[in-house]
Design an enzyme around this catalytic site. Structure first.
Site, PDB file in Angstrom:
ATOM      1  N   ASN A 129       0.854  -1.188   0.000  1.00  0.00           N
ATOM      2  CA  ASN A 129       0.000   0.000   0.000  1.00  0.00           C
ATOM      3  C   ASN A 129       0.894   1.243   0.000  1.00  0.00           C
ATOM      4  O   ASN A 129       1.330   1.705   1.046  1.00  0.00           O
ATOM      5  CB  ASN A 129      -0.921  -0.015   1.216  1.00  0.00           C
ATOM      6  CG  ASN A 129      -1.969   1.085   1.169  1.00  0.00           C
ATOM      7  OD1 ASN A 129      -1.912   1.977   0.324  1.00  0.00           O
ATOM      8  ND2 ASN A 129      -2.934   1.030   2.077  1.00  0.00           N
ATOM      9  N   ASN A 134      -5.828   6.429  -1.535  1.00  0.00           N
ATOM     10  CA  ASN A 134      -6.718   5.867  -2.563  1.00  0.00           C
ATOM     11  C   ASN A 134      -7.275   4.502  -2.164  1.00  0.00           C
ATOM     12  O   ASN A 134      -7.787   3.771  -3.017  1.00  0.00           O
ATOM     13  CB  ASN A 134      -6.004   5.786  -3.922  1.00  0.00           C
ATOM     14  CG  ASN A 134      -4.801   4.850  -3.915  1.00  0.00           C
ATOM     15  OD1 ASN A 134      -4.654   4.002  -3.031  1.00  0.00           O
ATOM     16  ND2 ASN A 134      -3.923   4.999  -4.897  1.00  0.00           N
ATOM     17  N   ASP A 135      -7.202   4.172  -0.881  1.00  0.00           N
ATOM     18  CA  ASP A 135      -7.691   2.855  -0.441  1.00  0.00           C
ATOM     19  C   ASP A 135      -9.161   2.652  -0.799  1.00  0.00           C
ATOM     20  O   ASP A 135      -9.594   1.545  -1.127  1.00  0.00           O
ATOM     21  CB  ASP A 135      -7.502   2.685   1.066  1.00  0.00           C
ATOM     22  CG  ASP A 135      -6.033   2.509   1.437  1.00  0.00           C
ATOM     23  OD1 ASP A 135      -5.206   2.392   0.510  1.00  0.00           O
ATOM     24  OD2 ASP A 135      -5.728   2.493   2.641  1.00  0.00           O
ATOM     25  N   GLY A 154      -6.014  -2.421  -0.087  1.00  0.00           N
ATOM     26  CA  GLY A 154      -5.356  -1.131  -0.247  1.00  0.00           C
ATOM     27  C   GLY A 154      -4.046  -1.138  -1.004  1.00  0.00           C
ATOM     28  O   GLY A 154      -3.446  -0.078  -1.212  1.00  0.00           O
ATOM     29  N   ASP A 156      -1.515  -1.000  -4.098  1.00  0.00           N
ATOM     30  CA  ASP A 156      -1.706  -0.150  -5.267  1.00  0.00           C
ATOM     31  C   ASP A 156      -0.432  -0.061  -6.109  1.00  0.00           C
ATOM     32  O   ASP A 156       0.593  -0.683  -5.789  1.00  0.00           O
ATOM     33  CB  ASP A 156      -2.168   1.245  -4.843  1.00  0.00           C
ATOM     34  CG  ASP A 156      -1.294   1.870  -3.759  1.00  0.00           C
ATOM     35  OD1 ASP A 156      -0.088   1.547  -3.702  1.00  0.00           O
ATOM     36  OD2 ASP A 156      -1.813   2.679  -2.956  1.00  0.00           O
ATOM     37  N   ASP A 321      -5.475 -13.825 -20.038  1.00  0.00           N
ATOM     38  CA  ASP A 321      -6.294 -14.671 -19.183  1.00  0.00           C
ATOM     39  C   ASP A 321      -7.220 -15.558 -20.014  1.00  0.00           C
ATOM     40  O   ASP A 321      -7.729 -15.144 -21.053  1.00  0.00           O
ATOM     41  CB  ASP A 321      -7.113 -13.758 -18.259  1.00  0.00           C
ATOM     42  CG  ASP A 321      -7.935 -14.520 -17.249  1.00  0.00           C
ATOM     43  OD1 ASP A 321      -7.321 -15.215 -16.418  1.00  0.00           O
ATOM     44  OD2 ASP A 321      -9.169 -14.415 -17.284  1.00  0.00           O
ATOM     45  N   GLU A 350      -2.946 -18.097 -21.120  1.00  0.00           N
ATOM     46  CA  GLU A 350      -3.315 -19.097 -20.120  1.00  0.00           C
ATOM     47  C   GLU A 350      -4.093 -20.209 -20.829  1.00  0.00           C
ATOM     48  O   GLU A 350      -5.262 -20.053 -21.150  1.00  0.00           O
ATOM     49  CB  GLU A 350      -4.174 -18.473 -19.016  1.00  0.00           C
ATOM     50  CG  GLU A 350      -4.536 -19.485 -17.935  1.00  0.00           C
ATOM     51  CD  GLU A 350      -5.584 -18.965 -16.959  1.00  0.00           C
ATOM     52  OE1 GLU A 350      -5.596 -19.441 -15.819  1.00  0.00           O
ATOM     53  OE2 GLU A 350      -6.389 -18.097 -17.355  1.00  0.00           O
TER      54      GLU A 350
END
Length: 609
Positions: A129, A134-135, A154, A156, A321, A350
């Site tokens: 964090n 910006n949490d 949180g 980032d 993905d 993947e």
């Protein structure tokens, strides 16, 4: 004065017809010079569209939804500039500025990740964090709650940037971060695979500018930034879900239909049409609407979005993905478009399958795919069969015909199936699997596994925290294998990002990993050398990596007991070498007659004459 005010209000009202423009800007001098710009706003399609500065409109496509219009312009010979689109409906009109930016020099020929790299997979929300401000964010629903295992914790982009020196010290050369675009699900949004805006970084991670800064800071250290890109689905909170451009933008069914997850139906000559359809078109989960890549508008949108992020954020590669759940014709066009724009850009898909022939089908120029006239154009796939072997092999102390370290040996015997085995991504775990250190709470077994992926062919990938002994039990839920990295939060008592903050156990794991990976950085013999391996005996696997300048001998004893290995068996590789220096302990080992190796241990020997 009154007339001027009315004109101003009219201008504001009509301009407000445009709520979204995607891509928000483009570049001059792109290989993809025909850019299809999507304008979204109330009844936008009722307008005639023109553009300034001699830019040619090559096509205007409207759909059954009057709130969208897709305008294709030709930018082939256009310079960097601002152009103006005019939308006119009778006597009413309004304009929208659009920027063509100057492209970065040599952007097209950017280098990507390859077998000289070691990739570090991290989940931003769980790594560090760096900016507590910006949490939580008013524009998205789920708020910070570190007490909730599956909540937002949180972490980032700033947290990654602040710990680049840690990653560099560890010896990794590239990061693969799980998706960073906005995910506005009400809960469980931290993994961000259910994206709600694919042109916007999730505000709880930071801003688009922060993401560009991440690339810039990595590049200063000679490191690379790999984006996790999702082509198969979006999140159900994506802004388009309330007002789709076309009904067939998504795969839709009379009632919810989940994928059957049988990727073999993509090439099975005996497969029923319904099974193949349900694999490709069925939704991954209810909260992830399945995108229809066979719709040209969707496919072009995804192509342009991917190229936009590469160019804007100065990216060095993609991991894609659920690659093999896409419409295979559509995804091959998407992949080819990316690599046509960036010829040296690496993309790993993947392809979570358990058979080498089936995985090899998806790699670019596969002879297996050629049987069905199919080429995915995908440069790399993930070596899931090797991962399968890792799941049990280190607890198999007694070798049998099909148990023990022979499982690893047998994995490599099928390398002939792959067009490019050196461009496979190798890993002992990732964010969707059991944590290796949970399966094997034994440092010696970690040593064997990390030595293998660091010295065999391919591109090794490490999962965050394993290098300090982090564990986690997937049976308790995904959150348990995605725990917070200790030291990433100011309140953490244990800070494993620093040498002084690590526990004795964390230091043991880190020091071994860092020594091995930093050694690997300069070893072209590992990056691109040839391999000769020998059928394991007594659960001991011996293989050599060699080129014209250097030979490295790797010995892995998967037995619980000390073993003695006669060296005359390896004469074709040992040749005139008389000794080997172990890169971990710096001990010199005599090669003349035999090598003794402790149980559950490794030797990585640089051979000397």
């Amino acid at each position: 004065m009154k007339k001027a005010l009315l004109l101003l209000l009219f201008s504001i009202a009509t301009y407000a017809q445009i709520d979204k423009v995607e891509p928000p800007f483009w570049w001059s001098d792109m290989n993809l010079s025909d850019v299809q710009i999507m304008f979204y706003g109330k009844n936008i399609a009722q307008n005639e569209v023109s553009v300034s500065n001699g830019i040619i409109i090559k096509g205007i496509q409207k759909t059954e939804n009057p709130n969208y219009v897709f305008v294709t312009i030709d930018t082939k010979n256009a310079s960097a500039q601002n152009i103006v689109f005019t939308f006119k409906n009778g006597k009413k009109s309004f304009t929208k500025n659009y920027e063509l930016k100057q492209r970065k020099e040599n952007s097209r020929f950017r280098e990507s990740y390859n077998s000289a790299d070691v990739i570090y997979l991290l989940m931003p929300d769980r790594f560090a964090n760096g900016n507590p401000n910006n949490d939580s964010h008013p524009s998205v629903t789920e708020k910070y709650n570190r007490d909730l295992p599956g909540g937002r914790h949180g972490g980032d982009i700033e947290g990654i940037i602040k710990n680049i020196d840690y990653l560099n010290e560890l010896g990794v050369t590239a990061i693969w971060s799980t998706p960073v675009c906005e995910d506005n699900d009400e809960n469980y949004s931290y993994h961000t695979y259910g994206q709600s805006d694919v042109y916007k970084i999730d505000p709880r991670y930071g801003t688009n500018e922060d993401y560009l800064k991440l690339s810039q800071e990595l590049h200063k250290k000679g490191m690379k930034n790999i984006m996790d890109y999702v082509t198969n689905h979006w999140g159900w909170k994506h802004w388009m879900m309330n007002d789709l451009p076309t009904r067939d933008w998504l795969h839709q069914f009379p009632e919810f239909t989940q994928s059957n997850f049988r990727m073999t139906t993509q090439f099975d000559t005996n497969a029923s049409e319904i099974d193949a359809k349900n694999c490709m078109d069925g939704w991954f989960v209810k909260s992830m609407p399945d995108l229809n890549q066979s719709n040209p508008l969707v496919l072009n949108y995804l192509i342009q979005n991917a190229i936009w992020w590469i160019e804007y954020a100065d990216l060095d590669g993609f991991r894609v993905d659920t690659y093999s759940y896409n419409d295979k014709v559509g995804i091959s066009k998407w992949t080819k478009a990316i690599t046509d724009e960036y010829p040296y850009f690496n993309i790993v898909g993947e392809v979570w399958m358990h058979d080498q022939a089936q995985m090899a089908y998806w790699q670019k120029d596969s002879k297996i795919g050629e049987i069905q006239s199919f080429n995915s154009y995908l440069p790399s796939v993930m070596d899931f069969t090797l991962h399968d072997a890792f799941g049990t092999v280190f607890n198999e102390d007694k070798a049998t015909w099909d148990k023990g370290i022979v499982k690893v040996y047998e994995n490599f015997t099928n390398d002939f199936l792959y067009p490019n085995p050196n461009n496979l991504l190798t890993f002992i775990e990732n964010h969707d699997t059991q944590r290796f250190n949970h399966l094997y709470p034994d440092f010696k077994k970690y040593q064997m596994a990390i030595t293998l992926i660091a010295t065999i062919r391919g591109i090794p990938q490490l999962y965050y925290g394993s290098e300090i002994g982090m564990a986690g039990n997937k049976d308790k839920g995904d959150a348990d294998i995605r725990q917070d990295f200790p030291g990433g939060w100011i309140s953490d008592k244990n800070n494993a990002f620093t040498a002084s903050g690590r526990t004795d156990v964390q230091r043991q794991y880190f020091d071994f990993t860092a020594k091995l990976l930093n050694w690997r950085k300069s070893k072209s013999v590992i990056h691109s050398g040839k391999t000769t391996h020998y059928v394991p005996e007594n659960n001991v696997y011996v293989y050599f990596r060699y080129n014209d300048k250097e030979t490295v001998m790797i010995v892995i004893n998967n037995s619980a007991d000390k073993q003695t290995v006669k060296t005359n068996r390896f004469a074709e590789n040992i040749q005139k070498f008389t000794s080997g220096k172990d890169i971990v302990t710096d001990k010199v080992i005599d090669l003349k007659n035999e090598i003794t190796i402790d149980g559950k241990s490794v030797l990585v020997l640089e051979l000397k004459k």
